[in-house]
Structure formats: structure tokens, C-alpha cells
Design a protein around this motif. Sequence first.
Motif, short mmCIF file in Angstrom:
data_model
loop_
_atom_site.label_atom_id
_atom_site.label_comp_id
_atom_site.label_asym_id
_atom_site.label_seq_id
_atom_site.Cartn_x
_atom_site.Cartn_y
_atom_site.Cartn_z
N LEU A 79 0.87 -1.15 -0.15
CA LEU A 79 -0.01 0.13 -0.08
C LEU A 79 0.88 1.01 -0.09
N LYS A 80 2.05 1.15 0.66
CA LYS A 80 2.73 2.26 0.57
C LYS A 80 3.72 2.25 -0.58
N SER A 81 3.70 1.46 -1.63
CA SER A 81 4.58 1.52 -2.51
C SER A 81 4.12 2.72 -3.82
N GLU A 82 5.23 3.19 -4.38
CA GLU A 82 5.10 4.07 -5.39
C GLU A 82 4.18 3.72 -6.39
N ARG A 83 3.95 2.34 -6.92
CA ARG A 83 3.15 1.85 -7.85
C ARG A 83 1.75 2.11 -7.46
N ILE A 84 1.33 1.97 -6.23
CA ILE A 84 -0.08 2.31 -5.78
C ILE A 84 -0.39 3.80 -5.85
N VAL A 85 0.66 4.53 -5.55
CA VAL A 85 0.37 6.12 -5.36
C VAL A 85 0.18 6.44 -6.89
N ARG A 86 0.81 5.94 -7.72
CA ARG A 86 0.94 6.39 -9.14
C ARG A 86 -0.47 6.24 -9.69
N ARG A 87 -0.92 5.09 -9.34
CA ARG A 87 -2.30 4.97 -9.50
C ARG A 87 -3.38 5.87 -9.36
N THR B 176 5.30 11.07 -11.77
CA THR B 176 6.21 10.59 -10.49
C THR B 176 6.58 11.74 -9.74
N GLY B 177 6.66 12.94 -9.87
CA GLY B 177 6.80 13.91 -8.92
C GLY B 177 5.52 14.02 -8.02
N ALA B 178 4.62 14.04 -8.79
CA ALA B 178 3.17 14.09 -7.94
C ALA B 178 3.16 12.97 -6.87
N ALA B 179 3.20 11.70 -7.45
CA ALA B 179 3.42 10.51 -6.52
C ALA B 179 4.28 10.48 -5.51
N ARG B 180 5.29 11.07 -5.53
CA ARG B 180 6.44 11.23 -4.39
C ARG B 180 5.95 12.20 -3.26
N ALA B 181 5.32 13.44 -4.07
CA ALA B 181 4.84 14.23 -3.16
C ALA B 181 3.62 13.61 -2.10
N LEU B 182 2.77 13.03 -2.92
CA LEU B 182 1.63 12.26 -2.29
C LEU B 182 2.06 11.48 -1.44
N GLN B 183 2.91 10.59 -1.48
CA GLN B 183 3.39 9.59 -0.41
C GLN B 183 3.74 10.48 1.08
N LYS B 184 4.24 11.58 0.88
CA LYS B 184 4.67 12.16 1.94
C LYS B 184 3.37 12.73 2.80
N ALA C 135 13.20 9.08 -12.31
CA ALA C 135 11.90 8.59 -12.69
C ALA C 135 12.49 7.22 -13.41
N ALA C 136 11.48 6.34 -13.59
CA ALA C 136 11.76 5.07 -14.40
C ALA C 136 11.64 5.59 -15.66
N GLU C 137 12.48 4.65 -16.66
CA GLU C 137 12.32 4.82 -17.94
C GLU C 137 11.06 4.84 -18.60
#
Length: 347
Positions: free
Chosen positions: A107-115, A162-170, A153-155
Motif C-alpha cells: 500500500l505504501k509503494s509508489e506503484r499504488i500512489v501512481r495509480r 512521478t513527482g506528484a506521486a512522491r509528493a503524495l507519499q509524504k 523516474a523510471a524510463e
Amino acid sequence: MGDALRLEALLRSIENPQPLTSAAPEGPSPVATAMKAVLSHWPTIALTSVAAVAVAVAYLATATPQFTASGLILIDLKNGASLRSTAPTVSDANVDSANIESQVELLKSERIVRRVVVAQNLADDPALQPGPLARTLSAITGTVMFWKQPAPAAEGADPKVTGAARALQKLTTVKRLGTTYVVEVSATMPSATQAAAVANAYADAFIQDQASLREELSRRMSNMLKARTDELQAETRKAENAVEQFKFSGSLAGESSALARVTLKNLESKAQTYRVLHDKFLERYAETWQQQFMTLPDAQVASLAYPPQSKSAPKSAIILAASLFVGMALGLLIVLLRDRRIVGLGT
């Protein structure tokens, strides 16, 4: 005569009492002196306190309020077990806790946050973009100081997502409630409605991801079983053809008919073994193929997130109380520096 004199002296002492001892008059105590000095400078303390509170009020008036909404996800491991070909064993219960913790980490992974970012169109949301101060500090630390840069970010991935997902994780927290099967997902956003929407989208994204993973696993297993079933079918036909060819070869009518019958029995046994294996793999392939269309995730929404009634930050009461304390402390410090009587208390 002597008794009369003593009685007269006693009467005189009663009429004109004399102090037993004489003591020097005491001056004011250091604490009283300090209190008097502080009270004499109360306007200074009041001024600094008012100024500190005014700064706090200005901050509260301009700061963007933050709202936190929380939803609950139930991790139901029985869903996956219900699709297995064999019943779960007793030992499966011993790993339930580890499985739930694994789900929490997913649930904490970036894959879920990107979704979540994609589903809620948050790639350009101002709440997930760095502010002027953050951009300035990032530029300074990236060019002047040897500061750790964010991971690339991944290729092929969208940098905005990617930026929004990492900001949302916080801005989101995921935690298991004690030793239960319930996981709490909390999202903090500038809008109460948006906070609830993000928290619910988090749960939806996780459930969809679980279903996709299970469907993909079923598809891959189905393809593997299909390939192995085709191989066994070919081997079965080959073995059955060998039996038929041997029967019509005339070997059973010769002098070595006993040996021929043993050979025939071995060929039939081999053909039967391949047939049984083929049927088992075909049955398992059919079950797995059906699972692609009836996959159930290991999670479900136990409680939706609703818009909170009050903001979670900034906390007005705490900030005002802290500012008042800081203002009074600053005023006392100024008084200590200006009034030598207080500074010299210890001398």
C-alpha cells in the motif's frame, strides 16, 4: 523583706516589658526584588507577547489549512484461498500476520500512489507541487552543496506523475491497526473533500492492483499449464499409437508371444500414465483459465473516508499558546538584560 522586693521587681517588668533581643531590620528578599522589577517592566513583556501573538495570527490567516481523511481496508486472505485447488492448511494461519504486513508495505509503494495520481488527475495539482521556497532550497542544495538528489523516474514514466506521486507519499499514511486485519489509510490535502477522495482512491487503487496481479498470475499459470498440456497430449498420442502399431505388427502370434505381451503391457501402461497426467493438467488448466474471470483481491473497503469537519493543520490553539509563551519569554529576557537588579540577584 526580700520577697517583697522580688515581687515589686516582677511587677515593674510586667508594666515595662523590654525586648529580649534586638535585631537589625530586614531588607526585601531577592524574589520580591525580582518580582517588583518584572512588574515595573510589564509593558515590555506585554508588548512582546502581543507582537508574538500577532505574528501567529497572521500566519494562521495566511497558511493553507490541511484536512486529513481516513478510510479502513480489510485484508481478507480467505478470498485468495477460496480460489486455490487445495484447501488451506492449518500452517497458513501462522503466516497471516506476515502477509498483512506485506500488504501494508505494498500500500505504501509508489506503484499504488501512481495509480491514485492518475485516477484523481493529480499530476498538476498545486498541492503536490513544490512551493517557491522549496524550489529555491532545492536549487541551492543541488548546485552549491553536495546534497542527495531525488531518485530519477523510471524510463518511460511521466515525470509529472512521478513527482506528484512522491509528493503524495509524504501526505499519506498507511498503518495496521494493532494485530487486526484492518489497515487505516489517511490522506492530508488542502480540501476536506479532496482528502476523502484521495483516501478512497487509495483503497480503490490497491484493490484494483490486487485484482490485476491475481489476474496476471492466473493468466501466466494458465499459459504454462496450456503448454504442458499440449506436450502431454502429444506424448499420449505417441504412446497410444505405439500400442496400436505393436498390436497389428504380428509380434503377439510368434514364438516369443509372452515377451511380446510384456512389451505390450509396458506400452499400454506408458500410454495410460501419459493419459492420466494429461487429464490432470487439462483439468487444472481449465480451473486456472476460469480464474482469470473470477479473481478476487485480498482486500476490501471496510469503511469509506468522509470529509472531515475540522482541519488537522495548522493547529490554531497550539500555535497561539506557543506564540504567547515565546512572547512572554522574550519579554522577560529583555527585562533581564535591561534591569541590573535582576541580573545581579546572585551576587
